[in-house]
Design an enzyme around this catalytic site. Structure first.
Site, PDB file in Angstrom:
ATOM      1  N   GLN B 181       0.810  -1.221   0.000  1.00 28.49           N
ATOM      2  CA  GLN B 181       0.000   0.000   0.000  1.00 28.49           C
ATOM      3  C   GLN B 181       0.846   1.275   0.000  1.00 28.49           C
ATOM      4  O   GLN B 181       0.322   2.360  -0.188  1.00 28.49           O
ATOM      5  CB  GLN B 181      -0.946   0.025   1.214  1.00 28.49           C
ATOM      6  CG  GLN B 181      -2.041  -1.020   1.157  1.00 28.49           C
ATOM      7  CD  GLN B 181      -3.056  -0.766   0.048  1.00 28.49           C
ATOM      8  OE1 GLN B 181      -3.295   0.358  -0.378  1.00 28.49           O
ATOM      9  NE2 GLN B 181      -3.669  -1.836  -0.440  1.00 28.49           N
ATOM     10  N   HIS B 203       0.067  -3.064  -9.537  1.00 28.99           N
ATOM     11  CA  HIS B 203      -1.225  -2.437  -9.829  1.00 28.99           C
ATOM     12  C   HIS B 203      -1.741  -1.522  -8.724  1.00 28.99           C
ATOM     13  O   HIS B 203      -2.800  -0.913  -8.866  1.00 28.99           O
ATOM     14  CB  HIS B 203      -2.271  -3.497 -10.175  1.00 28.99           C
ATOM     15  CG  HIS B 203      -2.751  -4.296  -9.010  1.00 28.99           C
ATOM     16  ND1 HIS B 203      -3.999  -4.124  -8.467  1.00 28.99           N
ATOM     17  CD2 HIS B 203      -2.155  -5.259  -8.277  1.00 28.99           C
ATOM     18  CE1 HIS B 203      -4.143  -4.966  -7.460  1.00 28.99           C
ATOM     19  NE2 HIS B 203      -3.047  -5.664  -7.325  1.00 28.99           N
ATOM     20  N   CYS B 327     -20.283  -9.504   4.291  1.00 26.51           N
ATOM     21  CA  CYS B 327     -21.180  -9.837   3.193  1.00 26.51           C
ATOM     22  C   CYS B 327     -20.530  -9.665   1.833  1.00 26.51           C
ATOM     23  O   CYS B 327     -20.941 -10.274   0.866  1.00 26.51           O
ATOM     24  CB  CYS B 327     -22.447  -9.001   3.268  1.00 26.51           C
ATOM     25  SG  CYS B 327     -23.666  -9.801   4.294  1.00 26.51           S
TER      26      CYS B 327
END
Lengths: 144, 390
Positions: B181, B203, B327
């Site tokens: 990061q 990327h 979720c």
């Protein structure tokens, strides 16, 4: 841009039917818990054995909200016996299917209906729904 | 929907810079030789490979022979952990890492733990910071590797690496950091901080997907992760991804030139977004450290609502974000990072991550601050956790 969901799920998620509280409800059921991330609260008003009105409140993902909404539509105007026959599969099918990892949401919707009817029966007959036991833990008051 | 789409998920991936794509183009079908071949086709590709390597080292003050190209951050992390541990089996069997590492580190550590190695997962404070003193206390004479990330991908907290590494090196233990990061976004000097291994991924800083690198300090013995060829000085078999590596080299050049101004610009946008949300939405908290934080990371916990339903609503409005919600990943457990910093389950499910990038504008931030509050209000109105609806 419906992501993993069918158009019908997105429709019920973005425009949920019967959402809110029902002040004159005579049956209220709540299933799920904050740990798993889904809580459904179902309010029903029963008159002459018929569910004349139903409302829900849900904390959860898109599928949780959509299955709650669909479940309310499927039981509104039905007799208690008919409402108890509602299966999670029927809820999922009415939504044109759910992703596999979201099927537990439909189970929660089925149980929310049963929990509301269980509460109604307890209040009116003193005895709950025979054999009813939602498999999720009850809601903890504290968030830990 | 006609409005411009807004991408606030740069921690997940970034678009390749146009100059990166341009740099890669010739290496698909014009300069297509295998760098291991001795003929001119191969040597042209080899030259491109070595030129890219020199561009990577500039960003971390390393030497070209200390860089091994990989398929990305995950492979680099897996290579670092297993490679060091297996090269030092006679020396010890203990690994120290933290509870908030990327899964590429934690699941690799879990794998090693199942095979008889001892792993210590250090706790973090409420901001996600590892305490260097905890590292000191955890080191034993059997410790071979300490792996602590440079900055967390979810909550953006920047770890006190220099202090941690100082302790680790005093004990003569290897130190690895996952800098996926931060590489290309923040200045890193491996010689100043004295890291032995560092993972990076193309990327995440406007390079292509499918390419990354592992910095390995000269003289560090490591067992290869891929076997079957002498590429990368016998440290990583497999024909090199030449177009990808060239693209990542080009991305390093851009990062070198733009990093400082980009960080300042993104920090201002980040703080504007945080302030705007805090002012407009009640019962919202910031996850992660307020200042020791990636310039582009916003992560907020929104009470009474669940993350995926916020994401879906934002997506309908053309705004792409991410969440700490279970979720979205398909598992029932919310983010291990949010749980490790002590965020309660319900709140962890209601966390929203927005990560900015070089194309993010002030008007994108304004639009997000305008769009988010009504979405939260709508979802809170249907939440059984919020007493009395809204």
């Amino acid at each position: 841009m419906a992501g993993p969901y069918s158009e019908k799920v997105m429709d019920h998620f973005m425009h949920p039917r019967n959402v809110g509280e029902l002040p004159d409800a005579n049956g209220i059921g709540q299933v799920g818990n904050p740990v798993c991330g889904d809580i459904m609260k179902m309010y029903i008003k029963v008159k002459d054995n018929i569910i004349t009105d139903v409302k829900f409140q849900t904390f959860g993902c898109g599928a949780a909200i959509a299955t709650s909404s669909m479940a309310t539509e499927l039981i509104k105007g039905k007799t208690l016996e008919e409402a108890l026959k509602l299966t999670n599969k029927a809820v999922a099918e009415a939504l044109d299917g759910l992703p596999k990892v979201k099927m537990h949401c439909s189970v929660l919707a089925e149980e929310a209906v049963q929990a509301a009817i269980d509460d109604y029966l307890k209040k009116t007959t003193g005895k709950g729904l025979p054999g009813f036991k939602p498999h999720e833990e009850p809601l903890e008051e504290h968030e830990h | 929907m006609d409005a411009k789409r807004i991408y606030l998920d740069h921690a997940a991936t970034t678009p390749a810079h146009p100059d990166v794509v341009k740099a890669m183009q010739p290496y698909f079908s014009d300069i297509y030789g295998n760098p291991s071949s001795i003929h001119s086709f191969g040597q042209e590709a080899k030259a491109a490979l070595e030129s890219a390597r020199e561009k990577v080292v500039v960003l971390i003050n390393a030497r070209p022979d200390e860089i091994v190209f990989t398929s990305g951050g995950t492979e680099s992390d897996n290579f670092a952990l297993t490679g060091i541990v297996y090269a030092n089996e006679k020396k010890g069997d203990h690994i120290i890492t933290s509870k908030i590492e990327h899964h590429a580190v934690t699941e690799c550590a879990d794998f090693l733990a199942k095979r008889g190695f001892n792993v210590t997962y250090l706790p973090v404070d409420k901001y996600g910071m590892v305490d260097p003193m905890d590292v000191k206390k955890a080191i034993t004479d059997k410790t071979v590797l300490v792996s602590i990330m440079h900055a967390n991908n979810e909550i953006g907290t920047i770890e006190p690496l220099a202090d941690i590494i100082k302790i680790v090196k005093e004990k003569g233990v290897f130190f690895h950091t996952d800098a996926v990061q931060t590489f290309g976004h923040l200045p890193i000097d491996v010689n100043k901080i004295k890291a032995d291994l560092l993972s990076l991924s193309g990327h995440k800083f406007y390079g292509p997907k499918g390419v990354g690198a592992l910095y390995i300090r000269k003289g560090t013995r490591i067992v290869p992760f891929l076997r079957g060829g002498a590429q990368e000085s016998n440290r990583r078999a497999s024909t090199e991804n030449v177009p990808g590596i060239v693209g990542m080299g080009a991305a390093c050049m851009i990062a070198q030139a733009e990093m400082a101004t980009a960080a300042l610009r993104e920090t201002a946008l980040r703080d504007k977004l945080i302030r705007g949300i805090m002012e407009k939405i009640p019962e919202v908290t910031l996850n992660g450290h307020p200042t020791a934080r990636l310039p582009n990371n916003v992560n907020i916990a929104i009470k009474y609502v669940e993350g995926e339903s916020i994401l879906l609503n934002l997506d309908m409005m053309g705004i792409a974000a991410s969440s700490g919600s279970a979720c979205t990943s398909g598992s029932l457990d919310p983010s291990h990072v949010l749980l490790a910093i002590g965020v309660p389950h319900a709140l962890a499910h209601g966390s929203l991550r927005m990560t900015l990038g070089r194309q993010t504008t002030v008007s994108d931030i304004d639009r997000t601050i305008e769009v988010l509050p009504p979405i939260v209000e709508k979802l809170r109105a249907m939440s059984p956790l919020k007493k009395g609806g809204k």
